[in-house]
Design a protein around this motif. Sequence first.
Motif, PDB file in Angstrom:
ATOM      1  N   ASP A 210       0.816  -1.215   0.000  1.00  0.00           N
ATOM      2  CA  ASP A 210       0.000   0.000   0.000  1.00  0.00           C
ATOM      3  C   ASP A 210       0.851   1.266   0.000  1.00  0.00           C
ATOM      4  OD1 ASP A 210      -2.171   1.718   0.123  1.00  0.00           O
ATOM      5  OD2 ASP A 210      -2.299   1.605   2.300  1.00  0.00           O
ATOM      6  N   ARG A 211       1.581   1.515   1.096  1.00  0.00           N
ATOM      7  CA  ARG A 211       2.308   2.777   1.172  1.00  0.00           C
ATOM      8  C   ARG A 211       3.391   2.770   2.246  1.00  0.00           C
ATOM      9  NH1 ARG A 211      -1.932   7.093   1.875  1.00  0.00           N
ATOM     10  NH2 ARG A 211      -3.005   5.713   0.442  1.00  0.00           N
ATOM     11  N   ILE A 212       4.302   3.724   2.096  1.00  0.00           N
ATOM     12  CA  ILE A 212       5.293   4.050   3.118  1.00  0.00           C
ATOM     13  C   ILE A 212       5.108   5.526   3.417  1.00  0.00           C
ATOM     14  CG2 ILE A 212       7.728   4.053   3.751  1.00  0.00           C
ATOM     15  CD1 ILE A 212       7.128   2.297   0.641  1.00  0.00           C
ATOM     16  N   GLU A 213       5.076   5.887   4.690  1.00  0.00           N
ATOM     17  CA  GLU A 213       4.848   7.274   5.065  1.00  0.00           C
ATOM     18  C   GLU A 213       5.960   7.778   5.984  1.00  0.00           C
ATOM     19  OE1 GLU A 213       0.193   8.157   5.232  1.00  0.00           O
ATOM     20  OE2 GLU A 213       0.769   6.534   6.586  1.00  0.00           O
ATOM     21  N   PHE A 214       6.403   9.005   5.699  1.00  0.00           N
ATOM     22  CA  PHE A 214       7.390   9.693   6.523  1.00  0.00           C
ATOM     23  C   PHE A 214       6.851  11.060   6.912  1.00  0.00           C
ATOM     24  CE2 PHE A 214      10.178   7.490   3.261  1.00  0.00           C
ATOM     25  CZ  PHE A 214      10.446   6.394   4.057  1.00  0.00           C
ATOM     26  N   VAL A 215       7.363  11.590   8.011  1.00  0.00           N
ATOM     27  CA  VAL A 215       7.068  12.972   8.384  1.00  0.00           C
ATOM     28  C   VAL A 215       8.392  13.695   8.579  1.00  0.00           C
ATOM     29  CG1 VAL A 215       4.841  12.470   9.431  1.00  0.00           C
ATOM     30  CG2 VAL A 215       6.917  12.331  10.838  1.00  0.00           C
ATOM     31  N   LYS A 216       8.374  15.005   8.395  1.00  0.00           N
ATOM     32  CA  LYS A 216       9.592  15.805   8.483  1.00  0.00           C
ATOM     33  C   LYS A 216      10.215  15.712   9.869  1.00  0.00           C
ATOM     34  CE  LYS A 216       9.484  20.128   7.000  1.00  0.00           C
ATOM     35  NZ  LYS A 216       9.289  21.601   7.028  1.00  0.00           N
ATOM     36  N   ASN A 217      11.532  15.616   9.889  1.00  0.00           N
ATOM     37  CA  ASN A 217      12.290  15.661  11.130  1.00  0.00           C
ATOM     38  C   ASN A 217      12.661  17.117  11.394  1.00  0.00           C
ATOM     39  OD1 ASN A 217      14.053  15.372  13.277  1.00  0.00           O
ATOM     40  ND2 ASN A 217      15.710  14.476  12.056  1.00  0.00           N
ATOM     41  N   ASP A 218      11.896  17.794  12.251  1.00  0.00           N
ATOM     42  CA  ASP A 218      12.116  19.213  12.520  1.00  0.00           C
ATOM     43  C   ASP A 218      13.457  19.490  13.196  1.00  0.00           C
ATOM     44  OD1 ASP A 218       9.699  20.207  11.442  1.00  0.00           O
ATOM     45  OD2 ASP A 218       8.612  19.564  13.231  1.00  0.00           O
ATOM     46  N   ALA A 219      14.047  18.442  13.798  1.00  0.00           N
ATOM     47  CA  ALA A 219      15.329  18.626  14.482  1.00  0.00           C
ATOM     48  C   ALA A 219      16.509  18.229  13.601  1.00  0.00           C
ATOM     49  CB  ALA A 219      15.347  17.802  15.777  1.00  0.00           C
ATOM     50  N   TYR A 220      16.277  18.054  12.302  1.00  0.00           N
ATOM     51  CA  TYR A 220      17.342  17.602  11.402  1.00  0.00           C
ATOM     52  C   TYR A 220      18.508  18.577  11.391  1.00  0.00           C
ATOM     53  CZ  TYR A 220      19.646  15.872   7.199  1.00  0.00           C
ATOM     54  OH  TYR A 220      20.563  15.375   6.304  1.00  0.00           O
ATOM     55  N   TRP A 221      19.720  18.049  11.424  1.00  0.00           N
ATOM     56  CA  TRP A 221      20.919  18.872  11.509  1.00  0.00           C
ATOM     57  C   TRP A 221      21.240  19.603  10.199  1.00  0.00           C
ATOM     58  CZ3 TRP A 221      24.689  17.822   7.963  1.00  0.00           C
ATOM     59  CH2 TRP A 221      24.693  16.546   7.381  1.00  0.00           C
ATOM     60  N   GLY A 222      20.794  19.045   9.070  1.00  0.00           N
ATOM     61  CA  GLY A 222      21.139  19.611   7.774  1.00  0.00           C
ATOM     62  C   GLY A 222      20.033  20.482   7.205  1.00  0.00           C
ATOM     63  N   LYS A 223      20.083  20.671   5.895  1.00  0.00           N
ATOM     64  CA  LYS A 223      19.073  21.476   5.220  1.00  0.00           C
ATOM     65  C   LYS A 223      17.714  20.802   5.346  1.00  0.00           C
ATOM     66  CE  LYS A 223      17.877  23.483   0.735  1.00  0.00           C
ATOM     67  NZ  LYS A 223      18.252  23.603  -0.709  1.00  0.00           N
ATOM     68  N   LYS A 224      16.736  21.563   5.789  1.00  0.00           N
ATOM     69  CA  LYS A 224      15.402  21.006   6.006  1.00  0.00           C
ATOM     70  C   LYS A 224      14.730  20.711   4.663  1.00  0.00           C
ATOM     71  CE  LYS A 224      15.669  21.730  10.514  1.00  0.00           C
ATOM     72  NZ  LYS A 224      17.014  22.326  10.587  1.00  0.00           N
ATOM     73  N   PRO A 225      14.074  19.573   4.567  1.00  0.00           N
ATOM     74  CA  PRO A 225      13.371  19.252   3.322  1.00  0.00           C
ATOM     75  C   PRO A 225      12.161  20.153   3.125  1.00  0.00           C
ATOM     76  CG  PRO A 225      12.869  17.625   5.011  1.00  0.00           C
ATOM     77  CD  PRO A 225      13.934  18.517   5.580  1.00  0.00           C
ATOM     78  N   ALA A 226      11.670  20.184   1.896  1.00  0.00           N
ATOM     79  CA  ALA A 226      10.538  21.063   1.568  1.00  0.00           C
ATOM     80  C   ALA A 226       9.205  20.495   2.014  1.00  0.00           C
ATOM     81  CB  ALA A 226      10.513  21.311   0.052  1.00  0.00           C
ATOM     82  N   TRP A 227       9.190  19.224   2.438  1.00  0.00           N
ATOM     83  CA  TRP A 227       7.920  18.536   2.652  1.00  0.00           C
ATOM     84  C   TRP A 227       7.692  18.169   4.117  1.00  0.00           C
ATOM     85  CZ3 TRP A 227       6.163  19.841  -1.711  1.00  0.00           C
ATOM     86  CH2 TRP A 227       6.995  19.849  -2.834  1.00  0.00           C
ATOM     87  N   ASP A 228       6.474  18.420   4.579  1.00  0.00           N
ATOM     88  CA  ASP A 228       6.097  18.032   5.941  1.00  0.00           C
ATOM     89  C   ASP A 228       5.806  16.544   6.018  1.00  0.00           C
ATOM     90  OD1 ASP A 228       6.196  20.652   7.023  1.00  0.00           O
ATOM     91  OD2 ASP A 228       4.272  21.095   6.085  1.00  0.00           O
ATOM     92  N   GLN A 229       5.286  15.991   4.942  1.00  0.00           N
ATOM     93  CA  GLN A 229       4.940  14.567   4.909  1.00  0.00           C
ATOM     94  C   GLN A 229       5.235  14.009   3.522  1.00  0.00           C
ATOM     95  OE1 GLN A 229       1.483  11.913   6.777  1.00  0.00           O
ATOM     96  NE2 GLN A 229       0.669  13.321   5.258  1.00  0.00           N
ATOM     97  N   VAL A 230       5.773  12.798   3.508  1.00  0.00           N
ATOM     98  CA  VAL A 230       6.043  12.088   2.257  1.00  0.00           C
ATOM     99  C   VAL A 230       5.237  10.797   2.261  1.00  0.00           C
ATOM    100  CG1 VAL A 230       7.797  10.950   0.836  1.00  0.00           C
ATOM    101  CG2 VAL A 230       8.375  13.032   2.111  1.00  0.00           C
ATOM    102  N   ILE A 231       4.487  10.602   1.206  1.00  0.00           N
ATOM    103  CA  ILE A 231       3.718   9.364   1.039  1.00  0.00           C
ATOM    104  C   ILE A 231       4.228   8.678  -0.214  1.00  0.00           C
ATOM    105  CG2 ILE A 231       1.438   8.341   0.716  1.00  0.00           C
ATOM    106  CD1 ILE A 231       0.283  10.869   2.043  1.00  0.00           C
TER     107      ILE A 231
END
Length: 536
Positions: A210-231
């Motif tokens: 069906d799917r794999i879901e991720f959410v943004k890591n707000d504490a990420y040490w590097g450049k923050k991704p553009a997406w709050d959630q990835v499906i």
Amino acid sequence: MKKGIFGAQLIALASLLGPCAQAADIKIGLAAEPTAMDPHFHNLTPNNQVVMHIFEPLIIANSKFEWKPGLAESFKAINPTTWEFKLRRNVKFHDGSAFDANDVLFTMCRVPTVVNSPSPFTLYTKAIKEMEAPDPYTIIIKTAEPYPLLPNELSSVAILSDTLIEGEKVTFASAGCKISHAMPTTADFNSGKAAIGTGPFKFKSFTKGDRIEFVKNDAYWGKKPAWDQVIMRPIAAPGSRVAALLSGDVDFIERLPTQDSARVKADPNYRIADVIAARSIFLVMDQFRDVPPGVTGTGNKNPFKDVRVRRAISLAIDRDAIVKRVMGGAAAAANQLLDKSFEGGDTKMAPLPYKPEEAKKLLAEAGYPNGFAVTLASPNDRYVNDAQVAQAVAQYLSRVGIKVTVNAMTSSSFFANRAKYDFGFYLAGWGAQTGEMSSSLRALVATQNKDRGWGVSNFGKYSDPELDKLIDEAMVTVDTTKRAALLAQASKRSIDEMAAVPLHSEKAVWAMKKSLSYEARADEFTSATNITPSSK
């Protein structure tokens, strides 16, 4: 009254913020589903590209196979057999625990212990003989002999948190680490229990089929991704994947089918990104059993042990026609196991010719004037047009007397059966994650050697001491130019002996909404961090 004014203020604020106030989600259509969320279970692109959203290596390869600092902010060779890695400070795992050297030691101890791995990551760690942490942010790695590709290879090894073993202090031992706690299992990663990384996204869910879901890591040490959630949705059928993009069910797809490329390019609502990939498609023949599975009509002999038969198979195939008619131009005819544009390729090697009459003569010389029958196994949802390529190969071989039955199956079935050596003849692909020829040679045609991590995908069990010697010499040569020359020699020998029969190098193609852009990656990875909003 005050309540009403406050509500009006909120509405006004939302209006001013506009789209920025909305959750930024990205929906991605994958061509193949990962077999696990365990980053050390299966060395396969569908797995690696997904888990690297959660986990990170010490060294990061960018889209052009340039090596950049990852969890190691710097690295250097102290001498030909000793490397120093200075670790990045102030990095947190998703559970809030701090990253340090013990996490690296634990990770390298865990890699060789993964149960039932179809393609283990020991290929990238076997060179390590000693490893120690003189302080919490320094790792010293020693190899038995010069090993210039160590940083490249460590880019494929995801670092785990030692909280998975309750922070137990680890002493590395190449013969096997003594850790009192139980190692996390692949099931632990699939459930999310052990899916604790330092990457730009956190694990949310993995629902097979069906799917794999991720959410943004707000504490990420590097450049923050553009997406709050990835499906990420696995959509194996090419037509269905395109339909999902055009209908808006997904925003971005990988492996745009060749038959849909012109239509999508012509639509002003979409854009395409592509690049020649570090992946070749090839044929593998059983070269160790007396009678391989699926082979008949040979008088109980193994025809593939005869180099004349292997060369005949190569000569019988018109690669340019396959690239043009089956691949729609989204590939380059191969003359070795990695495109010559990558480091270690033989740039002087001529294209592999299409000479069916010569193929017939070689078969007759080898004792098979009437050919023989064989089953060609292939995945039908892993590589671009994989089943169609297998069918084309079957047609070409039939013209020289080799009667081929194609057995195409889902990639999950294919890799599980291949791991059990169920195939006598199969079509597969290999992506060189180090971006150079040694990756393909060591994995595919070097003699199987578990201690060294060689031959991890050499399921035909081809073995050539002279080829091994060339690869071995290249792997201890620090000088880049000399190493590339040795790898080119090894590449040529593998083709002279037809250790495996290369067909073509894939072109990686992605399609997306016009509002998005993508930095195409030669490793074929679909990375949400490389997808960005675009106003062009």
